[in-house]
Structures are given as C-alpha cells and as structure tokens.
Design a protein around this motif. Sequence first.
Motif, PDB file in Angstrom:
ATOM      1  N   ASP A 101      -9.317   8.505  -6.041  1.00 45.89           N
ATOM      2  CA  ASP A 101      -9.602   7.780  -5.887  1.00 45.89           C
ATOM      3  C   ASP A 101      -8.818   7.074  -6.559  1.00 45.89           C
ATOM      4  N   PHE A 102      -7.786   6.685  -5.959  1.00 51.60           N
ATOM      5  CA  PHE A 102      -6.083   6.507  -6.109  1.00 51.60           C
ATOM      6  C   PHE A 102      -6.351   5.697  -7.963  1.00 51.60           C
ATOM      7  N   ALA A 103      -7.390   4.740  -7.759  1.00 51.86           N
ATOM      8  CA  ALA A 103      -7.273   4.378  -9.687  1.00 51.86           C
ATOM      9  C   ALA A 103      -7.968   5.050 -10.792  1.00 51.86           C
ATOM     10  N   ARG A 104      -8.244   6.555 -10.091  1.00 56.76           N
ATOM     11  CA  ARG A 104      -7.651   7.355 -11.690  1.00 56.76           C
ATOM     12  C   ARG A 104      -7.482   8.585 -11.074  1.00 56.76           C
ATOM     13  N   LEU A 154       1.030   3.943   4.470  1.00 60.57           N
ATOM     14  CA  LEU A 154       1.801   3.654   2.781  1.00 60.57           C
ATOM     15  C   LEU A 154       1.219   3.993   2.052  1.00 60.57           C
ATOM     16  N   THR A 155       1.845   4.859   1.094  1.00 61.77           N
ATOM     17  CA  THR A 155       1.550   5.187   0.281  1.00 61.77           C
ATOM     18  C   THR A 155       2.017   5.388  -1.263  1.00 61.77           C
ATOM     19  N   PHE A 156       2.718   6.378  -1.733  1.00 62.35           N
ATOM     20  CA  PHE A 156       2.936   6.529  -3.065  1.00 62.35           C
ATOM     21  C   PHE A 156       4.520   6.971  -2.863  1.00 62.35           C
ATOM     22  N   GLY A 157       5.236   6.560  -3.735  1.00 61.74           N
ATOM     23  CA  GLY A 157       6.021   7.885  -3.907  1.00 61.74           C
ATOM     24  C   GLY A 157       7.076   7.501  -5.543  1.00 61.74           C
ATOM     25  N   PRO A 158       8.310   7.940  -5.948  1.00 59.90           N
ATOM     26  CA  PRO A 158       8.806   8.959  -6.888  1.00 59.90           C
ATOM     27  C   PRO A 158       7.717   8.614  -8.302  1.00 59.90           C
ATOM     28  N   GLU A 211      15.750  13.801  -2.882  1.00 62.17           N
ATOM     29  CA  GLU A 211      15.886  13.538  -4.292  1.00 62.17           C
ATOM     30  C   GLU A 211      15.432  12.929  -5.604  1.00 62.17           C
ATOM     31  N   ALA A 212      14.539  11.326  -5.493  1.00 61.26           N
ATOM     32  CA  ALA A 212      14.339  11.022  -6.447  1.00 61.26           C
ATOM     33  C   ALA A 212      12.896  12.001  -6.553  1.00 61.26           C
ATOM     34  N   PHE A 213      12.953  12.635  -5.829  1.00 60.56           N
ATOM     35  CA  PHE A 213      10.800  13.577  -5.655  1.00 60.56           C
ATOM     36  C   PHE A 213      11.154  14.978  -6.658  1.00 60.56           C
ATOM     37  N   ALA A 214      12.485  15.482  -6.377  1.00 59.52           N
ATOM     38  CA  ALA A 214      12.753  16.244  -7.321  1.00 59.52           C
ATOM     39  C   ALA A 214      13.312  16.153  -8.499  1.00 59.52           C
ATOM     40  N   MET A 234       3.940   8.753   2.404  1.00 57.01           N
ATOM     41  CA  MET A 234       3.949   7.604   3.960  1.00 57.01           C
ATOM     42  C   MET A 234       4.661   6.361   3.366  1.00 57.01           C
ATOM     43  N   ASP A 235       5.678   6.002   4.152  1.00 54.79           N
ATOM     44  CA  ASP A 235       6.687   4.485   4.362  1.00 54.79           C
ATOM     45  C   ASP A 235       6.615   3.744   4.747  1.00 54.79           C
ATOM     46  N   ASN A 236       5.313   3.718   6.192  1.00 54.13           N
ATOM     47  CA  ASN A 236       5.319   2.712   6.838  1.00 54.13           C
ATOM     48  C   ASN A 236       6.156   2.400   7.511  1.00 54.13           C
ATOM     49  N   HIS A 237       7.391   3.287   7.640  1.00 51.07           N
ATOM     50  CA  HIS A 237       8.180   3.353   8.977  1.00 51.07           C
ATOM     51  C   HIS A 237       8.371   4.436   9.727  1.00 51.07           C
ATOM     52  N   TYR A 238       8.083   6.019   9.322  1.00 54.01           N
ATOM     53  CA  TYR A 238       8.130   7.711  10.051  1.00 54.01           C
ATOM     54  C   TYR A 238       6.558   6.995  10.296  1.00 54.01           C
TER      55      TYR A 238
END
Length: 233
Positions: A16-19, A48-52, A80-83, A40-44
Amino acid sequence: MSKTDFRIAPSILSADFARLGEEVQQVIAADADWIHFDVMDNHYVPNLTFGPMICQALKPYAAVPMDVHLMVEPVDAMIEAFAKAGANIITFHPEASRHIDRSLSLIRDLGCKAGLVLNPATSISVLEHVLDRLDVVLLMSVNPGFGGQQFIAQTLNKICQTRILLDTHQQHSGQRILLEVDGGVKADNIADIARAGADTFVAGSAIFGHSDYAAQIAAMRSALSAVSVHSEQ
Ligand code: DX5
Ligand code: ZN
C-alpha cells in the motif's frame, strides 16, 4: 547450501503506497530477509514507481538489506543516488547500461553489493566476462514492469543453467554469487524454483496481496524446507 540459506525478498511494488513505512515494518516483522525495491522510469519499462527520496525515507523502517532493482535507463546516476539513499544491493539490466563493467564497479565502489538482472529473453552469456564483479544474479521470471504476472515456466531451465555457471565459477574462484528470481513467485512454485537452483526469492503480490504477511512467508519457508539442495554452497 543449508536448507535455511534461502532469502525471501518481498517486493513493495505490491504494498500500500499510502502506508509504505508501515508496510516495510510489517513485512520485516513477518520474517522478510530483504526488502525488494522496484525502481521503474517509464522509459526502460512502461511503468513509473519510486526514486531515491522514497528509498531514503524508508531506510529507517528497513532493518534488513534494501535490495534495489533498477529498471531505469541510463543507470549510473541512479546507482549513485540509491547508494546515497541507503541501498545495500543494487541490480540493473545490462541493456540499460552502455558500459556494464563500469556500472558494476561503480556499485561496489559505493559500498553496495552489485548484480545484473536478466530479462526472460536475455542470454546468460552476458554474465560470462563480469562474474568477478557480481554479488548477485537476478533472473526475471516475468517481463519487467508490473507485479502480479504469471511465472514464465521456461525460466526453470535458465535457473538450472545459471546454477551450473555460478557453481563452476565458485569452484574455480571461491566466490559465491547469489541467484535471485523475480516474478510470479508463490508458495506453490517456490520449491520448484529452489530445486532448479535459486536461493533468493522476490515475491510481491503473493505476500502483499494477502492480509497475513507472516502466513504467506511461513508458507514459502515451509515449501522451501522440503527442498534438499546438492550444490556447492
Ligand atoms: C516486476 C518487478 C517484480 C514484481 C514482482 O518488474 O521486478 O519485483 O514486483 O511481483 P510479483 O511477485 O507480484 O510477480
Ligand atoms: Zn523486481
């Protein structure tokens, strides 16, 4: 490999993305080994999901390793961003990097475990020249982009072939590489997937699609306890 040497990595794609913080805590309390984080980036991939920033926000809730599966192109900036955001394991798809060896080295240089993710139609030959750079191989048993898809049965052969490759490598080098499978994993097929040679299992809808996470994970562990493994590990 001992019978207990299996890892279950719930994918919060089906949470549940709200929690999300609460969901991460609950699934860890339900005996998750890793948290699988599908980027997911809506490109590869066509989703589209979540980022760092979300990864960083969830880090205090995640008392277990954060397994970041990058479905993005290009990959290096996101590595780099996720590390920095607290990832422990970072995997990416070879098609999404111009310089696979460089991207793998970057992950380890940033202090994380590194892995490649192979789509159902991607040959395991891509692993051959970078085995020493790998901590994990992630085999997709669905096409990436969405949770809740059906396990592609042909993946079982590919898991067997990869198991042989990784065991042979371990015999020569002493280096152990984990073999993770992602997509359509459920309590009723996890034993077959383990018998084929997998040791780490991503499951999204099979866990978060039910109210009792602990019961789902326990059912998976119970199925795994019936598997005897004759590999080198
Ligand atoms: C798909 C993702 C998977 C997905 C698995 O692109 O990589 O991690 O969440 O979901 P289930 O277990 O529902 O197939
Ligand atoms: Zn995934």
